[in-house]
Write a protein that holds these residues in place. Structure first.
Motif, PDB file in Angstrom:
ATOM      1  N   CYS A 142     -23.426 -49.142  -0.936  1.00 30.11           N
ATOM      2  CA  CYS A 142     -22.237 -48.873  -0.112  1.00 30.11           C
ATOM      3  C   CYS A 142     -22.585 -47.971   0.495  1.00 30.11           C
ATOM      4  CB  CYS A 142     -22.144 -46.756  -1.757  1.00 30.11           C
ATOM      5  SG  CYS A 142     -20.412 -45.788  -1.330  1.00 30.11           S
ATOM      6  N   THR A 143     -22.509 -48.649   1.926  1.00 30.11           N
ATOM      7  CA  THR A 143     -21.768 -48.501   2.762  1.00 30.11           C
ATOM      8  C   THR A 143     -20.982 -47.893   3.925  1.00 30.11           C
ATOM      9  OG1 THR A 143     -21.001 -50.747   3.715  1.00 30.11           O
ATOM     10  CG2 THR A 143     -23.436 -50.707   2.788  1.00 30.11           C
ATOM     11  N   ASP A 144     -21.123 -47.304   5.527  1.00 29.52           N
ATOM     12  CA  ASP A 144     -19.873 -46.719   5.973  1.00 29.52           C
ATOM     13  C   ASP A 144     -19.839 -47.726   6.877  1.00 29.52           C
ATOM     14  OD1 ASP A 144     -22.432 -46.635   7.315  1.00 29.52           O
ATOM     15  OD2 ASP A 144     -22.020 -44.846   8.543  1.00 29.52           O
ATOM     16  N   HIS A 145     -19.640 -48.985   7.032  1.00 27.38           N
ATOM     17  CA  HIS A 145     -18.540 -49.966   7.196  1.00 27.38           C
ATOM     18  C   HIS A 145     -18.051 -49.733   8.280  1.00 27.38           C
ATOM     19  CE1 HIS A 145     -17.126 -54.532   8.618  1.00 27.38           C
ATOM     20  NE2 HIS A 145     -18.529 -54.401   7.649  1.00 27.38           N
ATOM     21  N   PRO A 146     -18.392 -49.747   9.232  1.00 24.40           N
ATOM     22  CA  PRO A 146     -17.106 -49.725  11.029  1.00 24.40           C
ATOM     23  C   PRO A 146     -15.966 -50.189  10.431  1.00 24.40           C
ATOM     24  CG  PRO A 146     -18.762 -50.891  11.603  1.00 24.40           C
ATOM     25  CD  PRO A 146     -19.166 -50.811   9.774  1.00 24.40           C
ATOM     26  N   SER A 147     -15.486 -50.841  10.029  1.00 22.51           N
ATOM     27  CA  SER A 147     -14.335 -51.867   9.847  1.00 22.51           C
ATOM     28  C   SER A 147     -12.725 -50.700   8.639  1.00 22.51           C
ATOM     29  CB  SER A 147     -13.710 -53.305   9.434  1.00 22.51           C
ATOM     30  OG  SER A 147     -14.677 -53.326   7.760  1.00 22.51           O
ATOM     31  N   GLU A 148     -13.603 -48.950   8.288  1.00 22.99           N
ATOM     32  CA  GLU A 148     -13.130 -49.230   7.406  1.00 22.99           C
ATOM     33  C   GLU A 148     -11.985 -47.950   7.391  1.00 22.99           C
ATOM     34  OE1 GLU A 148     -13.037 -48.506   4.112  1.00 22.99           O
ATOM     35  OE2 GLU A 148     -14.693 -50.187   4.449  1.00 22.99           O
ATOM     36  N   GLN A 164     -17.926 -53.666  -1.573  1.00 21.39           N
ATOM     37  CA  GLN A 164     -17.039 -54.741  -2.504  1.00 21.39           C
ATOM     38  C   GLN A 164     -17.277 -55.042  -3.698  1.00 21.39           C
ATOM     39  OE1 GLN A 164     -15.754 -54.247   1.376  1.00 21.39           O
ATOM     40  NE2 GLN A 164     -15.075 -55.991   0.352  1.00 21.39           N
ATOM     41  N   GLY A 187     -12.259 -54.161  -1.583  1.00 18.37           N
ATOM     42  CA  GLY A 187     -12.877 -52.954  -1.318  1.00 18.37           C
ATOM     43  C   GLY A 187     -12.558 -52.137  -1.787  1.00 18.37           C
ATOM     44  N   TYR A 206     -17.335 -45.098   3.325  1.00 15.96           N
ATOM     45  CA  TYR A 206     -18.240 -45.349   2.664  1.00 15.96           C
ATOM     46  C   TYR A 206     -17.277 -46.814   1.431  1.00 15.96           C
ATOM     47  CZ  TYR A 206     -22.150 -42.543   4.143  1.00 15.96           C
ATOM     48  OH  TYR A 206     -22.719 -41.870   4.803  1.00 15.96           O
ATOM     49  N   ARG A 207     -17.831 -47.783   1.292  1.00  9.59           N
ATOM     50  CA  ARG A 207     -17.394 -48.476   0.486  1.00  9.59           C
ATOM     51  C   ARG A 207     -18.017 -49.475  -0.457  1.00  9.59           C
ATOM     52  NH1 ARG A 207     -14.260 -53.243   4.266  1.00  9.59           N
ATOM     53  NH2 ARG A 207     -16.263 -53.981   4.962  1.00  9.59           N
ATOM     54  N   GLN A 219     -13.141 -47.063  -1.847  1.00 10.49           N
ATOM     55  CA  GLN A 219     -13.929 -46.196  -0.921  1.00 10.49           C
ATOM     56  C   GLN A 219     -14.170 -44.923  -1.292  1.00 10.49           C
ATOM     57  OE1 GLN A 219     -11.012 -48.317   0.017  1.00 10.49           O
ATOM     58  NE2 GLN A 219     -11.174 -49.726   1.507  1.00 10.49           N
TER      59      GLN A 219
END
Length: 178
Positions: free
Chosen positions: A47-53, A62, A112, A59-60, A114
């Motif tokens: 679970c990451t805090d991807h900049p494209s959210e 995949q 994805g 966090y999301r 969130q």
């Protein structure tokens, strides 16, 4: 790594010996002792805090299962008598996030899902956090997302089990599961 962290956090509650099974495939089926349900099926993702959210800082995970190809739909294996967990692990805070597996039981490749940064941070500080979100399936479905710090995982799984039961009683999509 993800399975090992999960099982280590549950400690003596897990009867399954990870040395005797493959920990490289999804899902991981576990036998547990009380106070957890006897059978637990785990789908866990980073679970990451991807900049494209959509919302910065969220966090999301995949959703992609082994063997699933682009433009191919997949399903979580939902079986009666098994607590199915759809989880993400936020390593930087040692927090597990649990979504409603029923709400996301069928999904397209690399879907994805969130959770708000506030929920993750609350769990990191206080041990547990939660949020309600609408799933865009079946005309909107209210999902309860739960985040728990690893040292509170047993309590968190009991809460997720309770939320899942409530979801089954209220769900407009339960007919596709039963």
């Amino acid at each position: 790594m993800l399975y090992q962290r999960f099982v280590r956090a549950l400690g003596d509650s897990v009867l399954t010996d990870l040395e005797t099974i493959s920990v490289t495939t999804k899902p991981l089926d576990l036998l547990c002792r009380a106070p957890l349900p006897r059978k637990v099926r785990l789908y866990v993702f980073n679970c990451t805090d991807h900049p494209s959210e959509r919302k910065a800082g969220d966090y999301r995970i995949q959703l992609r299962l082994p063997g699933q190809r682009r433009r191919q739909r997949a399903c979580l294996a939902l079986d009666p008598g098994v607590l199915v967990l759809l989880a993400g692990y936020v390593a930087e805070f040692d927090v597990f996030v649990f979504w409603d597996a029923i709400a996301h039981s069928e999904f397209p490749y690399s879907k994805g899902i969130q959770v708000s940064a506030t929920t993750v941070h609350h769990a990191a500080i206080h041990g547990q956090g939660g949020q309600r979100r609408e799933v865009r399936r079946s005309g909107g479905y209210p999902e309860q997302v739960l985040a728990v710090r690893a040292d509170r995982l047993v309590t968190g799984l009991r809460r997720r089990e309770e939320l899942t039961r409530q979801s089954l009683l209220k769900s407009p999509i339960r007919s596709s599961v039963t």
